[in-house]
Scaffold this motif. Structure first.
Motif, mmCIF file in Angstrom:
data_model
loop_
_atom_site.group_PDB
_atom_site.id
_atom_site.type_symbol
_atom_site.label_atom_id
_atom_site.label_comp_id
_atom_site.label_asym_id
_atom_site.label_seq_id
_atom_site.Cartn_x
_atom_site.Cartn_y
_atom_site.Cartn_z
ATOM 1 N N GLU A 117 -2.746 -2.875 -2.693
ATOM 2 C CA GLU A 117 -3.927 -3.372 -1.997
ATOM 3 C C GLU A 117 -4.816 -2.218 -1.524
ATOM 4 O O GLU A 117 -4.314 -1.139 -1.203
ATOM 5 N N ASP A 118 -6.116 -2.468 -1.486
ATOM 6 C CA ASP A 118 -7.077 -1.558 -0.849
ATOM 7 C C ASP A 118 -7.255 -2.062 0.579
ATOM 8 O O ASP A 118 -7.862 -3.120 0.807
ATOM 9 N N TRP A 171 -9.052 -1.157 2.900
ATOM 10 C CA TRP A 171 -10.417 -1.134 3.425
ATOM 11 C C TRP A 171 -11.321 -2.100 2.667
ATOM 12 O O TRP A 171 -12.499 -2.205 2.950
ATOM 13 N N ASN A 172 -10.738 -2.788 1.716
ATOM 14 C CA ASN A 172 -11.453 -3.825 0.967
ATOM 15 C C ASN A 172 -10.401 -4.835 0.509
ATOM 16 O O ASN A 172 -10.060 -4.911 -0.669
ATOM 17 N N PHE A 217 0.877 -1.177 0.000
ATOM 18 C CA PHE A 217 0.000 0.000 0.000
ATOM 19 C C PHE A 217 0.910 1.221 0.000
ATOM 20 O O PHE A 217 1.834 1.295 0.809
#
Length: 219
Positions: free
Chosen positions: A35-36, A38-39, A10
């Motif tokens: 990467e997300d 929060w998801n 991230f």
């Protein structure tokens, strides 16, 4: 057969920055998968089912988790170039001690500076600066924490430099006024392409944290 290296990362993660720097120091080509947080992707959860966090280094299909462990793994696997840890066992132990100190002291106190206000923020700010002063004393007059060469402790700490502007703005203080030698060290590190290309822009980091503060209801 060429090594297949993938990094689940991230952009604003200081832990991800450590791995990016180590890979750059070693000259390792890799695929970066953003990467997300929060998801989280099913792939991240599969590769790191225990902590479910980035960074994860995947080397020939095998995942390695936790940034300092990953950096040590990189140093051991690609040991023929740009050593990151000292060869002397005592010096290696000392490097690991200070990297652990950074994880235990700098991250948490820095987080308090941007996620809180009032007395809690002041306490976090004092702890943050006291910890930086301890590190500055350990650095002394050396160019890098390990001496003349950039290494493990430098990698562990330098990512925080990208957050200093945000910490200073939210906490109303100056790291350079308190720890001038540490800022000189950070600028020296930033002269290395492996560092400058691995750290995000300070103002972009500040904007990201400003948005997070609003979501936390901290004004």
């Amino acid at each position: 057969m060429a090594d297949e290296v993938v990094l689940l990362d991230f952009w604003a993660s200081i832990f991800g920055m450590r791995v990016r720097i180590a890979l750059a120091e070693k000259g390792i080509k890799y695929e970066n998968k953003e990467e997300d947080l929060w998801n989280k992707s099913p792939f991240l959860l599969q590769m790191n089912p225990i902590h479910k966090k980035i960074p994860v280094l995947i080397h020939n299909g095998k995942p390695i988790c936790e940034s300092l462990i990953i950096v040590q793994y990189i140093d051991e696997v690609w040991h023929d170039r740009a050593p990151l840890l000292p060869s002397d066992p005592y010096q290696r132990a000392q490097a690991r001690f200070w990297a652990d100190f950074i994880d235990k002291k700098i991250y948490d106190s820095g987080r308090k500076v941007w996620t809180t206000k009032g007395e809690e923020q002041e306490a976090g700010k004092k702890e943050f600066l006291d910890s930086l002063k301890t590190l500055e004393a350990e650095l002394g007059d050396k160019p890098y924490f390990g001496g003349d060469s950039f290494g493990f402790v430098d990698i562990a700490l330098v990512g925080f430099y990208s957050r200093f502007h945000a910490y200073e703005t939210f906490g109303n203080f100056s790291v350079e006024a308190e720890c001038p030698k540490l800022i000189a060290w950070a600028k020296r590190c930033m002269e290395k392409e492996s560092v400058s290309k691995s750290l995000p822009d300070r103002k972009t980091v500040y904007e990201f944290f400003a948005q997070r503060r609003k979501k936390f209801g901290v004004e």
